[in-house]
Design a protein around this motif. Structure first.
Motif, PDB file in Angstrom:
ATOM      1  N   VAL A  92       0.835  -1.213   0.000  1.00  0.00           N
ATOM      2  CA  VAL A  92       0.000   0.000   0.000  1.00  0.00           C
ATOM      3  C   VAL A  92       0.866   1.258   0.000  1.00  0.00           C
ATOM      4  N   ALA A  93       1.620   1.463   1.080  1.00  0.00           N
ATOM      5  CA  ALA A  93       2.456   2.661   1.149  1.00  0.00           C
ATOM      6  C   ALA A  93       3.475   2.688   0.023  1.00  0.00           C
ATOM      7  N   GLY A  94       4.029   1.531  -0.312  1.00  0.00           N
ATOM      8  CA  GLY A  94       5.010   1.475  -1.401  1.00  0.00           C
ATOM      9  C   GLY A  94       4.428   1.907  -2.725  1.00  0.00           C
ATOM     10  N   VAL A  95       3.181   1.550  -2.977  1.00  0.00           N
ATOM     11  CA  VAL A  95       2.501   1.979  -4.203  1.00  0.00           C
ATOM     12  C   VAL A  95       2.341   3.495  -4.202  1.00  0.00           C
ATOM     13  N   PHE A  96       1.828   4.017  -3.103  1.00  0.00           N
ATOM     14  CA  PHE A  96       1.590   5.464  -3.031  1.00  0.00           C
ATOM     15  C   PHE A  96       2.881   6.260  -3.150  1.00  0.00           C
ATOM     16  N   LEU A  97       3.903   5.861  -2.404  1.00  0.00           N
ATOM     17  CA  LEU A  97       5.155   6.610  -2.408  1.00  0.00           C
ATOM     18  C   LEU A  97       5.830   6.582  -3.779  1.00  0.00           C
ATOM     19  N   SER A 119      -5.670  -7.522  -6.605  1.00  0.00           N
ATOM     20  CA  SER A 119      -5.985  -8.947  -6.570  1.00  0.00           C
ATOM     21  C   SER A 119      -7.484  -9.127  -6.424  1.00  0.00           C
ATOM     22  N   THR A 120      -7.981 -10.281  -6.860  1.00  0.00           N
ATOM     23  CA  THR A 120      -9.370 -10.624  -6.565  1.00  0.00           C
ATOM     24  C   THR A 120      -9.610 -10.675  -5.069  1.00  0.00           C
ATOM     25  N   MET A 121      -8.532 -10.863  -4.304  1.00  0.00           N
ATOM     26  CA  MET A 121      -8.652 -10.916  -2.848  1.00  0.00           C
ATOM     27  C   MET A 121      -8.928  -9.545  -2.239  1.00  0.00           C
ATOM     28  N   ALA A 122      -8.962  -8.510  -3.086  1.00  0.00           N
ATOM     29  CA  ALA A 122      -9.361  -7.183  -2.626  1.00  0.00           C
ATOM     30  C   ALA A 122     -10.872  -7.021  -2.591  1.00  0.00           C
ATOM     31  N   SER A 123     -11.574  -7.914  -3.260  1.00  0.00           N
ATOM     32  CA  SER A 123     -13.015  -7.766  -3.429  1.00  0.00           C
ATOM     33  C   SER A 123     -13.771  -7.917  -2.116  1.00  0.00           C
ATOM     34  N   GLN A 124     -14.734  -7.030  -1.908  1.00  0.00           N
ATOM     35  CA  GLN A 124     -15.604  -7.138  -0.738  1.00  0.00           C
ATOM     36  C   GLN A 124     -16.704  -8.170  -0.970  1.00  0.00           C
ATOM     37  N   GLU A 125     -17.080  -8.383  -2.237  1.00  0.00           N
ATOM     38  CA  GLU A 125     -18.125  -9.351  -2.537  1.00  0.00           C
ATOM     39  C   GLU A 125     -17.610 -10.780  -2.449  1.00  0.00           C
ATOM     40  N   ARG A 126     -16.341 -10.969  -2.808  1.00  0.00           N
ATOM     41  CA  ARG A 126     -15.733 -12.293  -2.707  1.00  0.00           C
ATOM     42  C   ARG A 126     -14.871 -12.314  -1.459  1.00  0.00           C
ATOM     43  N   ALA A 127     -15.445 -12.741  -0.360  1.00  0.00           N
ATOM     44  CA  ALA A 127     -14.747 -12.693   0.924  1.00  0.00           C
ATOM     45  C   ALA A 127     -14.915 -14.026   1.643  1.00  0.00           C
ATOM     46  N   PRO A 128     -14.111 -15.030   1.266  1.00  0.00           N
ATOM     47  CA  PRO A 128     -14.256 -16.358   1.842  1.00  0.00           C
ATOM     48  C   PRO A 128     -13.535 -16.540   3.173  1.00  0.00           C
ATOM     49  N   GLY A 129     -12.881 -15.503   3.668  1.00  0.00           N
ATOM     50  CA  GLY A 129     -12.152 -15.607   4.926  1.00  0.00           C
ATOM     51  C   GLY A 129     -10.685 -15.932   4.723  1.00  0.00           C
ATOM     52  N   GLY A 130      -9.917 -15.795   5.797  1.00  0.00           N
ATOM     53  CA  GLY A 130      -8.492 -16.102   5.758  1.00  0.00           C
ATOM     54  C   GLY A 130      -7.667 -15.044   5.063  1.00  0.00           C
ATOM     55  N   SER A 131      -6.356 -15.197   5.143  1.00  0.00           N
ATOM     56  CA  SER A 131      -5.407 -14.266   4.511  1.00  0.00           C
ATOM     57  C   SER A 131      -5.782 -12.812   4.799  1.00  0.00           C
ATOM     58  N   TYR A 132      -6.060 -12.524   6.041  1.00  0.00           N
ATOM     59  CA  TYR A 132      -6.596 -11.214   6.416  1.00  0.00           C
ATOM     60  C   TYR A 132      -5.647 -10.069   6.079  1.00  0.00           C
ATOM     61  N   ILE A 133      -4.369 -10.301   6.260  1.00  0.00           N
ATOM     62  CA  ILE A 133      -3.411  -9.215   6.024  1.00  0.00           C
ATOM     63  C   ILE A 133      -3.314  -8.930   4.532  1.00  0.00           C
ATOM     64  N   TYR A 134      -3.114  -9.964   3.740  1.00  0.00           N
ATOM     65  CA  TYR A 134      -2.975  -9.771   2.301  1.00  0.00           C
ATOM     66  C   TYR A 134      -4.255  -9.209   1.700  1.00  0.00           C
ATOM     67  N   ARG A 135      -5.405  -9.772   2.081  1.00  0.00           N
ATOM     68  CA  ARG A 135      -6.675  -9.268   1.562  1.00  0.00           C
ATOM     69  C   ARG A 135      -6.855  -7.790   1.905  1.00  0.00           C
ATOM     70  N   SER A 136      -6.568  -7.442   3.144  1.00  0.00           N
ATOM     71  CA  SER A 136      -6.738  -6.046   3.568  1.00  0.00           C
ATOM     72  C   SER A 136      -5.814  -5.119   2.790  1.00  0.00           C
ATOM     73  N   SER A 137      -4.582  -5.556   2.561  1.00  0.00           N
ATOM     74  CA  SER A 137      -3.632  -4.693   1.861  1.00  0.00           C
ATOM     75  C   SER A 137      -4.036  -4.495   0.401  1.00  0.00           C
ATOM     76  N   LYS A 138      -4.538  -5.549  -0.243  1.00  0.00           N
ATOM     77  CA  LYS A 138      -4.942  -5.417  -1.642  1.00  0.00           C
ATOM     78  C   LYS A 138      -6.228  -4.602  -1.766  1.00  0.00           C
ATOM     79  N   ALA A 139      -7.110  -4.710  -0.774  1.00  0.00           N
ATOM     80  CA  ALA A 139      -8.297  -3.860  -0.760  1.00  0.00           C
ATOM     81  C   ALA A 139      -7.899  -2.400  -0.592  1.00  0.00           C
ATOM     82  N   ALA A 140      -6.899  -2.158   0.233  1.00  0.00           N
ATOM     83  CA  ALA A 140      -6.406  -0.790   0.423  1.00  0.00           C
ATOM     84  C   ALA A 140      -5.765  -0.256  -0.848  1.00  0.00           C
ATOM     85  N   ALA A 141      -5.027  -1.111  -1.566  1.00  0.00           N
ATOM     86  CA  ALA A 141      -4.424  -0.692  -2.832  1.00  0.00           C
ATOM     87  C   ALA A 141      -5.502  -0.353  -3.858  1.00  0.00           C
TER      88      ALA A 141
END
Length: 212
Positions: A92-97, A119-141
């Protein structure tokens, strides 16, 4: 065309770099590993130095560098604070900077574009659980790209956010659905079509619209 690709030493980034070079574009690929194009996107000093050393406009910036540190983590036995900090620093920060530092070079190009690999793991509609850190970071990106697309549109800079597919790389594993060559070819076609009319879009590597 001058293309800058972060995380270009392996996987999708390396294949994109090879493909753009093969078609005659000038490519500046970066890696965290020591070398002529070393760039740690979590280090503001390295980013500033990298930007200062670029002597040409940037037609396309591909923010590809990323980490996936919590693949095997489970609730109660993982997701340590240092993984949250490092993941968000890169994804996230690396992208912005990087975008912020290269704005003068993008503004100097005729039709500048920025591609953010989410990533598809950024999607709020597709949220099967797990990988909380990666999913959150890609949603933020994804959110970052959407907001930057608004602020940079008056500068003529188009931004697209992309799911590269489930790709057979070190990150995607050998069980993934598509080859890195297929992903890179699809992404390149998407980047070619990116314009101010489509800025802020979230697309799959095949050009279809991704659910939010």
């Amino acid at each position: 065309m001058h293309v800058v690709i972060t995380g270009a030493n392996r996987g999708i980034g390396a294949t994109l770099a090879a493909d753009y070079t093969a078609r005659g574009d000038t490519v500046t690929g970066t890696t965290r590993a020591p070398g002529a194009t070393q760039l740690d996107v979590t280090d503001p000093a390295q980013i500033a130095a990298f930007a200062a050393n670029l002597k040409a406009p940037v037609d396309l910036l591909i923010c590809n560098a990323g980490v996936y540190l919590d693949r095997e983590d489970t609730l109660g036995a993982g997701y340590q604070p240092h993984k949250w900090a490092e993941t968000f620093a890169v994804n996230v920060a690396g992208v912005f900077l990087t975008i912020e530092a290269l704005l003068p070079h993008l503004r100097a190009a005729q039709t500048p574009k920025i591609a953010i690999i989410s990533s598809t793991m950024a999607s709020q509609e597709r949220a099967p659980g797990g990988s909380y850190i990666y999913r959150s970071s890609k949603a933020a990106a994804l959110n970052l790209g959407r907001n930057l697309s608004v602020d940079l549109k008056p500068d003529g800079i188009a931004i697209g956010i992309y799911h590269p597919g489930w790709v057979r790389t070190d990150m995607g594993t050998d069980d993934a659905e598509i080859s890195v060559e297929e992903s890179a070819a699809g992404l390149t076609a998407c980047f070619d079509r990116l314009s101010l009319e489509s800025t802020g879009s979230f697309l799959n590597y095949d050009g279809s619209t991704h659910v939010w």
